[in-house]
Design a protein around this motif. Structure first.
Motif, PDB file in Angstrom:
ATOM      1  N   GLU A  17      44.565  42.234  52.698  1.00 34.28           N
ATOM      2  CA  GLU A  17      43.823  40.855  52.150  1.00 34.28           C
ATOM      3  C   GLU A  17      44.287  39.733  52.919  1.00 34.28           C
ATOM      4  O   GLU A  17      44.692  38.798  52.609  1.00 34.28           O
ATOM      5  CB  GLU A  17      44.231  40.745  50.626  1.00 34.28           C
TER       6      GLU A  17
ATOM      7  N   ASN B 256      43.532  36.050  51.721  1.00 34.69           N
ATOM      8  CA  ASN B 256      44.063  35.516  50.431  1.00 34.69           C
ATOM      9  C   ASN B 256      44.670  34.334  50.984  1.00 34.69           C
ATOM     10  O   ASN B 256      44.835  33.239  49.907  1.00 34.69           O
ATOM     11  CB  ASN B 256      44.957  36.526  49.864  1.00 34.69           C
TER      12      ASN B 256
ATOM     13  N   TYR C  32      37.749  43.062  42.782  1.00 30.10           N
ATOM     14  CA  TYR C  32      38.086  42.732  41.327  1.00 30.10           C
ATOM     15  C   TYR C  32      37.030  41.865  40.229  1.00 30.10           C
ATOM     16  O   TYR C  32      37.029  42.020  39.445  1.00 30.10           O
ATOM     17  CB  TYR C  32      39.569  42.444  41.383  1.00 30.10           C
ATOM     18  N   MET C  33      36.572  40.822  41.154  1.00 31.24           N
ATOM     19  CA  MET C  33      35.982  39.924  40.527  1.00 31.24           C
ATOM     20  C   MET C  33      35.088  38.951  41.405  1.00 31.24           C
ATOM     21  O   MET C  33      35.404  39.050  42.868  1.00 31.24           O
ATOM     22  CB  MET C  33      37.139  38.907  39.913  1.00 31.24           C
TER      23      MET C  33
ATOM     24  N   TRP D 126      40.358  36.954  35.319  1.00 25.84           N
ATOM     25  CA  TRP D 126      39.739  37.513  36.514  1.00 25.84           C
ATOM     26  C   TRP D 126      38.117  38.041  35.908  1.00 25.84           C
ATOM     27  O   TRP D 126      38.133  38.793  34.872  1.00 25.84           O
ATOM     28  CB  TRP D 126      40.320  38.852  37.056  1.00 25.84           C
TER      29      TRP D 126
ATOM     30  N   GLU E 169      40.514  48.958  47.153  1.00 25.32           N
ATOM     31  CA  GLU E 169      41.224  48.550  45.693  1.00 25.32           C
ATOM     32  C   GLU E 169      39.877  48.217  44.782  1.00 25.32           C
ATOM     33  O   GLU E 169      38.963  47.463  45.229  1.00 25.32           O
ATOM     34  CB  GLU E 169      41.893  47.249  46.169  1.00 25.32           C
TER      35      GLU E 169
ATOM     36  N   SER F 195      52.988  44.205  39.350  1.00 22.01           N
ATOM     37  CA  SER F 195      51.770  43.571  39.819  1.00 22.01           C
ATOM     38  C   SER F 195      52.098  42.707  40.847  1.00 22.01           C
ATOM     39  O   SER F 195      53.327  41.992  40.957  1.00 22.01           O
ATOM     40  CB  SER F 195      51.233  42.718  38.574  1.00 22.01           C
TER      41      SER F 195
ATOM     42  N   THR G 258      51.811  38.619  39.484  1.00 22.67           N
ATOM     43  CA  THR G 258      52.645  38.030  38.277  1.00 22.67           C
ATOM     44  C   THR G 258      54.025  38.883  38.274  1.00 22.67           C
ATOM     45  O   THR G 258      54.966  38.466  37.798  1.00 22.67           O
ATOM     46  CB  THR G 258      52.197  38.468  37.199  1.00 22.67           C
TER      47      THR G 258
ATOM     48  N   LYS H 129      50.813  44.262  33.398  1.00 21.05           N
ATOM     49  CA  LYS H 129      49.570  44.346  33.833  1.00 21.05           C
ATOM     50  C   LYS H 129      49.252  45.602  34.557  1.00 21.05           C
ATOM     51  O   LYS H 129      49.383  45.458  35.582  1.00 21.05           O
ATOM     52  CB  LYS H 129      49.407  42.919  34.652  1.00 21.05           C
TER      53      LYS H 129
ATOM     54  N   TYR I 150      47.290  49.081  35.857  1.00 23.23           N
ATOM     55  CA  TYR I 150      45.987  49.458  36.223  1.00 23.23           C
ATOM     56  C   TYR I 150      45.824  51.059  36.509  1.00 23.23           C
ATOM     57  O   TYR I 150      45.023  51.560  36.788  1.00 23.23           O
ATOM     58  CB  TYR I 150      46.017  49.057  37.640  1.00 23.23           C
TER      59      TYR I 150
HETATM   60  P1  P53 Z   1      47.683  41.960  40.829  1.00 28.84           P
HETATM   61  C1  P53 Z   1      44.792  38.433  43.979  1.00 28.84           C
HETATM   62  C2  P53 Z   1      43.371  38.544  43.997  1.00 28.84           C
HETATM   63  C3  P53 Z   1      42.861  39.561  44.503  1.00 28.84           C
HETATM   64  C4  P53 Z   1      43.643  40.493  44.700  1.00 28.84           C
HETATM   65  O1  P53 Z   1      46.541  41.880  41.927  1.00 28.84           O
HETATM   66  C5  P53 Z   1      45.084  40.435  44.682  1.00 28.84           C
HETATM   67  C6  P53 Z   1      45.515  39.134  44.480  1.00 28.84           C
HETATM   68  C7  P53 Z   1      47.189  38.753  44.692  1.00 28.84           C
HETATM   69  O2  P53 Z   1      47.531  38.936  43.437  1.00 28.84           O
HETATM   70  O3  P53 Z   1      45.639  41.460  45.371  1.00 28.84           O
HETATM   71  C8  P53 Z   1      45.441  42.515  45.441  1.00 28.84           C
HETATM   72  O4  P53 Z   1      48.506  42.886  40.952  1.00 28.84           O
HETATM   73  C9  P53 Z   1      46.567  43.269  46.327  1.00 28.84           C
HETATM   74  C10 P53 Z   1      47.428  44.066  45.450  1.00 28.84           C
HETATM   75  C11 P53 Z   1      47.639  43.702  44.121  1.00 28.84           C
HETATM   76  C12 P53 Z   1      46.144  43.895  43.514  1.00 28.84           C
HETATM   77  O5  P53 Z   1      45.178  42.932  44.221  1.00 28.84           O
HETATM   78  O6  P53 Z   1      48.190  40.517  41.115  1.00 28.84           O
HETATM   79  O7  P53 Z   1      46.248  44.016  47.616  1.00 28.84           O
HETATM   80  O8  P53 Z   1      48.883  44.070  45.940  1.00 28.84           O
HETATM   81  O9  P53 Z   1      48.668  44.344  43.414  1.00 28.84           O
HETATM   82  C13 P53 Z   1      45.914  43.515  42.003  1.00 28.84           C
HETATM   83  O10 P53 Z   1      47.225  42.170  39.328  1.00 28.84           O
END
Ligand code: P53
Length: 476
Positions: free
Chosen positions: A176, A179, A313-314, A348, A374, A429, A432, A437, A439
């Protein structure tokens, strides 16, 4: 019948620092993940000045994959995984980052892990740098603001390519990498690049400089990886969070377009081997006299990636906010709520179609194979009276995203290599520091305070995903 590749890489994804624990085992050094405390929902993690007594550092033990990896790999095999994405903790191989010789105990750990995976025909998919830079490189060199980090990283990459030749074929360089577009976030700057904010420093400028060095390091690693083994497939890793315009007002459309450029230029450099046209003029307008040499530009051109690895993710939404022709994007405060989408407990926005949108966006620009490395739904799991976890909300999220991923293959003709949902086993996570949290398909008995037996048990989603894999995505 599914249009997915016959050899589609179904699996799951994690990162070393979020599950291994064993933070001092086998000579491992301190990484930036080891100095981050546990936060909570809405409470950021604190970055401490080294490891301090009395603080709760959730990554120190995590879920002790270091001690449980055989059991865990067997569970992945039970689910039918074809691949497993993890990272190599840089501090296991080079504890300080600038060591003359690699650490044999660290190298051996990953040899053993990859051998265990191959026993079950599980292909490793390896990220070289996933939010776990040696802390020594932060304190001694200022992290990626320093050009010297290029050499340290390339040496680390080369050692890994050589040692794991024949065991690992799929690689990614920086997790990432984009980010850090959110240069107002201490967390993003530290996890991505080991950057500490100095009073008065223009962090936007520093972010561009650090990103440039990382992209050069990535390109050099791609070249080395191909020289060492032409079979290596080396990708980038981009966080795809599409940014939509809130309305059809042209200025909103333009704002969203410029926001996308600000978040995804990293992909241009990784895939096209050059900076997009807006960047030199942006740097000039802002008076950023960055250290970007002619040699660097040649390296970037010669080190383009084989595929686009990305997380999804979003999505986010934006409206024009300042009427300037630059449409300057500031990730920390430019987003607005999308009225059409619901959000997870962590805010999210759940948007399955955004996955297909993002895949089309990449495909139109770069024409490269893609790998969804991911995707997932962080949620609090409750143990039911029967002692099990009935995580239908997680199944629902994944099902809707896999449906869109299949449409992208079937209707848009996108060449998709595989799908590895995030946190296939519960872990810490990143954002956080919470355990709560979650998955995973596999529950791990551990809470946010660090209590628990670390026992593993399958959730309902475990059996659901097993059938998804067995049917190559036909049965959702
Ligand atoms: P967590 C932010 C936005 C999108 C993905 O995130 C992100 C983040 C950072 O928090 O991180 C990725 O654990 C990352 C993983 C991480 C996962 O998304 O904050 O590559 O290391 O755990 C989920 O819920």
């Amino acid at each position: 019948m599914t249009k997915l590749r016959k050899d589609f890489l179904w699996g799951g994804a994690v990162a070393a620092h979020q599950l291994e624990g064993g933070w001092q085992e086998g000579g491992k050094g301190v990484s930036v993940a080891d100095i981050m405390t546990a936060g909570a929902n809405g409470v950021p993690r604190r970055i401490t000045n080294g490891v301090l007594p009395g603080e709760n550092y959730p990554n120190h033990e995590a879920i002790d994959f270091y001690g449980h990896y055989k059991e865990d790999v067997k569970l992945f095999a039970d689910m039918g995984f074809k691949c497993f994405r993890t990272s190599i903790a840089w501090t296991r191989i080079f504890p300080n980052g600038d060591d003359a010789e690699p650490n044999e105990a660290g190298l051996k750990f990953y040899d053993d892990l990859f051998d265990e995976m191959h026993k079950y025909n599980i292909e490793p998919v390896i990220t070289l740098s996933h939010f776990e830079i040696p802390y020594h490189l932060v304190t001694e060199y200022g992290g990626w603001s320093n050009r010297k980090l290029i050499d340290f990283f390339v040496k680390f990459a080369e050692v890994c390519f050589k040692r794991y030749q024949g065991k690992v074929k799929y690689w990614m360089t920086f997790n990432e990498i984009n980010n850090q577009t959110n240069y107002d976030s201490d967390f993003a700057l530290m996890t991505n690049s080991g950057l500490t904010v100095q009073p008065g420093e223009d962090m936007e400028r520093t972010m561009y400089q650090a990103s440039h060095y990382e992209l050069v390091a990535s390109a050099l690693a791609v070249q080395k990886g191909h020289e060492i083994d032409p079979d290596n497939q080396i990708g980038c890793m981009i966080a795809m969070v599409p940014i939509y315009p809130l309305t059809s007002k042209p200025a909103d459309i333009m704002m969203a377009e410029k926001a996308m450029q600000s978040r995804y230029w990293f992909t241009d450099v990784h895939c096209n081997g050059r900076y997009p046209s807006w960047m030199p003029v942006f740097f000039e307008r802002h008076g950023y006299n960055l250290d970007i040499t002619e040699t660097d530009l040649d390296v970037l051109a010669e080190g383009t990636v084989d595929y686009i690895g990305f997380s999804y993710y979003m999505s986010n939404t934006i409206e024009d906010h300042d009427d300037s022709p630059e449409y300057h994007y500031v990730e920390s405060n430019n987003h607005t709520k999308n009225p059409y989408l619901e959000e997870s407990e962590w805010g999210w926005a759940v948007d399955p179609e955004g996955l297909r949108y993002g895949m089309n966006w990449f495909n139109d620009r770069y024409h490269l194979p893609q790998f969804i490395v991911e995707n997932g739904f962080g949620a609090v799991d409750k143990i039911a009276e029967d002692g099990k976890i009935h995580d239908d909300y997680r199944i629902d999220y994944l099902r809707r995203h896999i449906e869109q991923m299949k449409l992208a293959v079937e209707y848009d003709g996108i060449d998709l290599m595989g799908y590895t949902p995030w946190g296939c086993i519960d872990l810490v996570s990143a954002g956080t520091g919470q355990m709560s949290k979650r998955y995973g398909f596999i529950y791990v008995d551990k809470d946010d305070e660090g209590n628990g037996t670390l026992a593993r048990s399958p959730k309902d989603s475990f059996y659901w995903y097993k059938n998804v894999i067995a049917s190559n995505g036909d049965e959702l």
